[in-house]
Design a protein around this motif. Structure first.
Motif, PDB file in Angstrom:
ATOM      1  N   GLY A   1       0.817  -1.209   0.000  1.00  0.00           N
ATOM      2  CA  GLY A   1       0.000   0.000   0.000  1.00  0.00           C
ATOM      3  C   GLY A   1       0.847   1.254   0.000  1.00  0.00           C
ATOM      4  N   ALA A   2       1.955   1.245   0.767  1.00  0.00           N
ATOM      5  CA  ALA A   2       2.862   2.392   0.773  1.00  0.00           C
ATOM      6  C   ALA A   2       3.479   2.601  -0.604  1.00  0.00           C
ATOM      7  N   PHE A   3       3.772   1.497  -1.272  1.00  0.00           N
ATOM      8  CA  PHE A   3       4.301   1.550  -2.630  1.00  0.00           C
ATOM      9  C   PHE A   3       3.338   2.289  -3.561  1.00  0.00           C
ATOM     10  N   LEU A   4       2.057   1.979  -3.422  1.00  0.00           N
ATOM     11  CA  LEU A   4       1.044   2.521  -4.337  1.00  0.00           C
ATOM     12  C   LEU A   4       0.789   4.008  -4.130  1.00  0.00           C
ATOM     13  N   GLN A   5       1.331   4.572  -3.054  1.00  0.00           N
ATOM     14  CA  GLN A   5       1.157   6.006  -2.803  1.00  0.00           C
ATOM     15  C   GLN A   5       2.243   6.847  -3.469  1.00  0.00           C
ATOM     16  N   GLY A   6       3.240   6.182  -4.039  1.00  0.00           N
ATOM     17  CA  GLY A   6       4.369   6.921  -4.599  1.00  0.00           C
ATOM     18  C   GLY A   6       4.471   6.820  -6.102  1.00  0.00           C
TER      19      GLY A   6
ATOM     20  N   PHE B   1       5.451   4.505  -7.934  1.00  0.00           N
ATOM     21  CA  PHE B   1       5.193   3.188  -8.525  1.00  0.00           C
ATOM     22  C   PHE B   1       3.715   2.821  -8.473  1.00  0.00           C
ATOM     23  N   ALA B   2       2.859   3.810  -8.351  1.00  0.00           N
ATOM     24  CA  ALA B   2       1.422   3.545  -8.212  1.00  0.00           C
ATOM     25  C   ALA B   2       0.852   2.771  -9.394  1.00  0.00           C
ATOM     26  N   ASN B   3       1.442   2.943 -10.585  1.00  0.00           N
ATOM     27  CA  ASN B   3       0.923   2.280 -11.781  1.00  0.00           C
ATOM     28  C   ASN B   3       1.717   1.034 -12.167  1.00  0.00           C
ATOM     29  N   ASP B   4       2.635   0.624 -11.307  1.00  0.00           N
ATOM     30  CA  ASP B   4       3.434  -0.563 -11.607  1.00  0.00           C
ATOM     31  C   ASP B   4       2.557  -1.814 -11.448  1.00  0.00           C
ATOM     32  N   PRO B   5       2.432  -2.635 -12.496  1.00  0.00           N
ATOM     33  CA  PRO B   5       1.530  -3.803 -12.408  1.00  0.00           C
ATOM     34  C   PRO B   5       1.990  -4.832 -11.382  1.00  0.00           C
ATOM     35  N   ASP B   6       3.301  -5.004 -11.202  1.00  0.00           N
ATOM     36  CA  ASP B   6       3.779  -5.961 -10.205  1.00  0.00           C
ATOM     37  C   ASP B   6       3.364  -5.542  -8.797  1.00  0.00           C
ATOM     38  N   ILE B   7       3.427  -4.230  -8.534  1.00  0.00           N
ATOM     39  CA  ILE B   7       3.027  -3.717  -7.223  1.00  0.00           C
ATOM     40  C   ILE B   7       1.523  -3.903  -7.032  1.00  0.00           C
ATOM     41  N   ARG B   8       0.771  -3.597  -8.059  1.00  0.00           N
ATOM     42  CA  ARG B   8      -0.690  -3.725  -7.978  1.00  0.00           C
ATOM     43  C   ARG B   8      -1.085  -5.194  -7.759  1.00  0.00           C
ATOM     44  N   LEU B   9      -0.435  -6.103  -8.465  1.00  0.00           N
ATOM     45  CA  LEU B   9      -0.734  -7.520  -8.284  1.00  0.00           C
ATOM     46  C   LEU B   9      -0.354  -7.979  -6.880  1.00  0.00           C
ATOM     47  N   GLY B  10       0.792  -7.510  -6.394  1.00  0.00           N
ATOM     48  CA  GLY B  10       1.198  -7.859  -5.033  1.00  0.00           C
ATOM     49  C   GLY B  10       0.207  -7.358  -4.012  1.00  0.00           C
ATOM     50  N   ALA B  11      -0.293  -6.154  -4.205  1.00  0.00           N
ATOM     51  CA  ALA B  11      -1.301  -5.604  -3.293  1.00  0.00           C
ATOM     52  C   ALA B  11      -2.577  -6.436  -3.331  1.00  0.00           C
ATOM     53  N   ALA B  12      -2.949  -6.904  -4.509  1.00  0.00           N
ATOM     54  CA  ALA B  12      -4.141  -7.752  -4.634  1.00  0.00           C
ATOM     55  C   ALA B  12      -3.953  -9.068  -3.890  1.00  0.00           C
TER      56      ALA B  12
ATOM     57  N   ASP C   1      -8.392  -2.804 -11.762  1.00  0.00           N
ATOM     58  CA  ASP C   1      -7.485  -1.756 -12.246  1.00  0.00           C
ATOM     59  C   ASP C   1      -6.411  -2.347 -13.161  1.00  0.00           C
ATOM     60  N   LEU C   2      -5.885  -3.502 -12.759  1.00  0.00           N
ATOM     61  CA  LEU C   2      -4.874  -4.172 -13.582  1.00  0.00           C
ATOM     62  C   LEU C   2      -5.418  -4.531 -14.956  1.00  0.00           C
ATOM     63  N   ARG C   3      -6.614  -5.072 -14.988  1.00  0.00           N
ATOM     64  CA  ARG C   3      -7.211  -5.479 -16.263  1.00  0.00           C
ATOM     65  C   ARG C   3      -7.460  -4.292 -17.177  1.00  0.00           C
ATOM     66  N   ARG C   4      -7.917  -3.213 -16.584  1.00  0.00           N
ATOM     67  CA  ARG C   4      -8.163  -2.020 -17.409  1.00  0.00           C
ATOM     68  C   ARG C   4      -6.855  -1.481 -17.976  1.00  0.00           C
ATOM     69  N   ALA C   5      -5.812  -1.490 -17.170  1.00  0.00           N
ATOM     70  CA  ALA C   5      -4.529  -0.932 -17.613  1.00  0.00           C
ATOM     71  C   ALA C   5      -3.831  -1.832 -18.626  1.00  0.00           C
ATOM     72  N   ASP C   6      -3.892  -3.141 -18.412  1.00  0.00           N
ATOM     73  CA  ASP C   6      -3.199  -4.077 -19.307  1.00  0.00           C
ATOM     74  C   ASP C   6      -3.868  -5.442 -19.224  1.00  0.00           C
ATOM     75  N   PRO C   7      -4.810  -5.729 -20.118  1.00  0.00           N
ATOM     76  CA  PRO C   7      -5.543  -7.007 -20.074  1.00  0.00           C
ATOM     77  C   PRO C   7      -4.641  -8.226 -20.246  1.00  0.00           C
ATOM     78  N   ASP C   8      -3.458  -8.053 -20.822  1.00  0.00           N
ATOM     79  CA  ASP C   8      -2.563  -9.180 -21.085  1.00  0.00           C
ATOM     80  C   ASP C   8      -1.527  -9.389 -19.991  1.00  0.00           C
ATOM     81  N   TYR C   9      -1.601  -8.623 -18.912  1.00  0.00           N
ATOM     82  CA  TYR C   9      -0.624  -8.783 -17.844  1.00  0.00           C
ATOM     83  C   TYR C   9      -0.983  -9.982 -16.968  1.00  0.00           C
ATOM     84  N   ARG C  10      -0.131 -10.985 -16.975  1.00  0.00           N
ATOM     85  CA  ARG C  10      -0.297 -12.195 -16.173  1.00  0.00           C
ATOM     86  C   ARG C  10      -1.771 -12.628 -16.091  1.00  0.00           C
ATOM     87  N   PRO C  11      -2.366 -12.946 -17.222  1.00  0.00           N
ATOM     88  CA  PRO C  11      -3.819 -13.181 -17.252  1.00  0.00           C
ATOM     89  C   PRO C  11      -4.285 -14.339 -16.377  1.00  0.00           C
ATOM     90  N   GLU C  12      -3.507 -15.423 -16.310  1.00  0.00           N
ATOM     91  CA  GLU C  12      -3.960 -16.560 -15.495  1.00  0.00           C
ATOM     92  C   GLU C  12      -3.973 -16.201 -14.012  1.00  0.00           C
TER      93      GLU C  12
END
Length: 252
Positions: free
Chosen positions: A113-118, A120-131, A149-160
């Motif tokens: 969560g602290a990561f997402l405030q800085g 790296f807020a749009n970093d998909p790895d951070i967002r997935l980790g937060a999920a 949010d991840l799907r909207r930003a990049d539908p092909d990011y680690r889809p499984e």
């Protein structure tokens, strides 16, 4: 002396014949070993026994290395020390993942969560980790928000991985139809052991027993072909699967 030599050749042939039977080698090997004991034993050693021994040694080393590497307490200690010494983004990410692996989901959620405030807020790895962390905390609605949010930003990011996490989160907020649709999509698109196992766990918990048993049979068919190393790598998921099926009635 010749009798001793012949006896030694026969003993060697018997040794390799026992190995051939236990390892389910083709029948012609047994004929070769006893018709031409010395040459047959040499051929069997080079063609079968030595490669098999090397493969077993490699599997043992891989399993030992994986067990040594996957020490969550030590990994967390090392990650915390690295972050305290140099609080870089890389070390913060390492710390968050180590917290999650060690079972401290709340701490991991806070770190992500602290990561997402800085920056790296749009970093998909951070967002997935937060999920992953919020899902482990039981905060399913937050996990859904991250994953959508991840799907909207990049539908092909680690889809499984995204689909399976979303399915579990949807089940957690009481949306079984949507959860089932996501699980079915993951199995249809990827067909992996993980996708089928997560679907089976959900089916068992949702009392979809016919579906659960069908998936369980498919999973057992896959596991029957695994070696020890593959089984060890999938052990956490297997334990979750066994726990889910503990309350499932057997086939009648």
């Amino acid at each position: 002396m010749s009798i001793l030599v012949i006896g030694l050749h026969v003993l060697i042939a018997i040794f390799f014949a026992v190995h051939a039977i236990r390892s389910r080698q083709q029948v012609p090997w047994l004929l070769i070993l006893f018709m031409i004991p010395l040459l047959g034993a040499l051929l069997y050693y080079v063609g079968v026994y030595l490669p098999s021994w090397r493969r077993e040694q490699r599997d043992r080393k891989s399993a030992a290395g994986a067990a040594q590497a996957f020490d969550p307490v030590r990994a967390l200690h090392d990650a915390q020390a690295a972050f305290d010494f140099a609080p870089t983004a890389h070390n913060q990410m390492r710390l968050a993942n180590a917290q999650l692996q060690a079972g401290d989901a709340e701490a991991a959620a806070a770190t992500f969560g602290a990561f997402l405030q800085g920056a790296f807020a749009n970093d998909p790895d951070i967002r997935l980790g937060a999920a992953r962390a919020t899902l482990a905390c039981g905060r399913h609605a937050e996990a859904i928000a991250h994953l959508e949010d991840l799907r909207r930003a990049d539908p092909d990011y680690r889809p499984e991985q995204t689909t399976l996490l979303l399915a579990r989160a949807l089940a957690g907020v009481g949306r079984p139809a949507d959860a089932r649709a996501e699980f079915e999509a993951a199995v249809k698109r990827h067909g992996s052991f993980e996708a089928k196992a997560e679907f089976a766990i959900w089916a068992a918990q949702a009392r979809e027993f016919q579906l659960a048993h069908r998936l369980q049979n498919q999973l057992h068919s896959t596991m029957d072909r695994w070696d020890r190393h593959t089984h060890a790598m999938n052990l956490p998921l297997i334990r979750r699967l066994e726990a889910a099926f503990a309350e499932v009635p057997r086939h009648r």
